[in-house]
Motif scaffolding. Structure first.
Motif, PDB file in Angstrom:
ATOM      1  N   GLY A 156     -22.020  34.753  15.556  1.00 21.39           N
ATOM      2  CA  GLY A 156     -22.951  34.088  14.653  1.00 21.39           C
ATOM      3  C   GLY A 156     -24.347  34.666  14.666  1.00 21.39           C
ATOM      4  O   GLY A 156     -25.331  33.929  14.597  1.00 21.39           O
ATOM      5  N   GLY A 157     -24.453  35.994  14.729  1.00 18.66           N
ATOM      6  CA  GLY A 157     -25.763  36.619  14.721  1.00 18.66           C
ATOM      7  C   GLY A 157     -26.404  36.574  13.353  1.00 18.66           C
ATOM      8  O   GLY A 157     -25.820  36.097  12.374  1.00 18.66           O
ATOM      9  N   PRO A 158     -27.655  37.075  13.250  1.00 18.40           N
ATOM     10  CA  PRO A 158     -28.356  37.043  11.973  1.00 18.40           C
ATOM     11  C   PRO A 158     -27.606  37.831  10.906  1.00 18.40           C
ATOM     12  O   PRO A 158     -26.934  38.826  11.203  1.00 18.40           O
ATOM     13  CB  PRO A 158     -29.708  37.690  12.273  1.00 18.40           C
ATOM     14  CG  PRO A 158     -29.768  37.940  13.724  1.00 18.40           C
ATOM     15  CD  PRO A 158     -28.436  37.693  14.310  1.00 18.40           C
ATOM     16  N   GLY A 159     -27.712  37.369   9.683  1.00 18.60           N
ATOM     17  CA  GLY A 159     -26.993  38.028   8.601  1.00 18.60           C
ATOM     18  C   GLY A 159     -27.888  38.270   7.398  1.00 18.60           C
ATOM     19  O   GLY A 159     -29.042  37.830   7.377  1.00 18.60           O
ATOM     20  N   PRO A 160     -27.333  38.954   6.404  1.00 14.15           N
ATOM     21  CA  PRO A 160     -25.987  39.516   6.417  1.00 14.15           C
ATOM     22  C   PRO A 160     -25.902  40.817   7.215  1.00 14.15           C
ATOM     23  O   PRO A 160     -26.819  41.626   7.191  1.00 14.15           O
ATOM     24  CB  PRO A 160     -25.707  39.782   4.936  1.00 14.15           C
ATOM     25  CG  PRO A 160     -27.059  40.057   4.356  1.00 14.15           C
ATOM     26  CD  PRO A 160     -28.015  39.183   5.114  1.00 14.15           C
ATOM     27  N   ALA A 161     -24.781  40.997   7.917  1.00 14.56           N
ATOM     28  CA  ALA A 161     -24.507  42.236   8.629  1.00 14.56           C
ATOM     29  C   ALA A 161     -23.461  43.005   7.836  1.00 14.56           C
ATOM     30  O   ALA A 161     -22.453  42.433   7.409  1.00 14.56           O
ATOM     31  CB  ALA A 161     -23.987  41.945  10.034  1.00 14.56           C
TER      32      ALA A 161
END
Length: 216
Positions: A156-161
């Motif tokens: 759930g890391g920062p997005g968009p990846a």
């Protein structure tokens, strides 16, 4: 129009090809000078020739000041190749005359394989984490890219990846926004998914600006 933000939209439906290239320039001063020269060249080409297939060029500076990373969005490889065959040599010659000694390892053509949404960065910094991997086979690269998408969804890391795979099939590039004060680590697949895949260190790159084509 040249501007520092936002980050280029790698998901736009008319972007048939995504091009990434590195220029090794060695110092922060040369990094900025190379970006300015590249912007000037492409702004002139976009204004005078108005190539409809050219969508955007964005330049990022590595946090150590040594590398200029360019991201270009075009409608297709064919349109890009036709354009650069006619105009690239003169453009590069002018830049090299003003700023000699740039090393160019080469351009890589990518296709987007995954975009993993996550919490938006509360205070966008214009900085991204870039992770590159090389695989022995296209099958290994695709499997690693899919596992990377699963790992990003799980954490759930920062997005968009964005996870991109090269057209030759063995190179993978991951780009994700960097939150203020956050590190550069990304979850990297291990075990069976990592077999035959060599992963480089994650690197921070700051957006220096961009030039848009006639389509905006």
């Amino acid at each position: 129009m040249t501007h520092p933000t936002p980050l280029p939209d790698l998901t736009r439906p008319d972007a048939g090809t995504l091009l990434f290239s590195e220029w090794i320039v060695d110092t922060p001063e040369r990094q900025q000078a190379a970006a300015d020269a590249l912007f000037d060249e492409w702004q002139g080409l976009a204004t005078t020739l108005r190539p409809e297939a050219f969508l955007q060029l964005a330049c990022f500076g590595s946090d150590d000041g040594r590398v200029l990373l360019s991201t270009a969005l075009w409608t297709s490889d064919e349109e890009h190749l036709a354009f650069v065959r006619e105009h690239r040599a003169a453009m590069v010659s002018r830049i090299d005359e003003a700023l000699p000694g740039i090393e160019r390892p080469g351009l890589v053509r990518f296709r987007r394989r995954h975009t993993v949404d996550g919490p938006a960065v509360p205070e966008p910094t214009g900085t991204v984490v870039v992770l590159r991997a090389e695989a022995d086979t296209a099958e290994a690269a695709g499997g690693w890219a899919d596992a990377m998408a699963d790992a990003l969804r799980a954490t759930g890391g920062p997005g968009p990846a964005h996870i991109l795979v090269s057209t030759q099939g063995r190179s993978v590039l991951v780009q994700a926004p960097a939150a203020p004060g956050a590190g550069r680590e990304l979850p990297v697949p291990d075990g069976a998914a990592a077999a035959g895949v060599r992963v480089g260190p994650p690197r921070l790159h700051r957006l220096l600006g961009s030039v848009t084509g006639p389509r905006g």
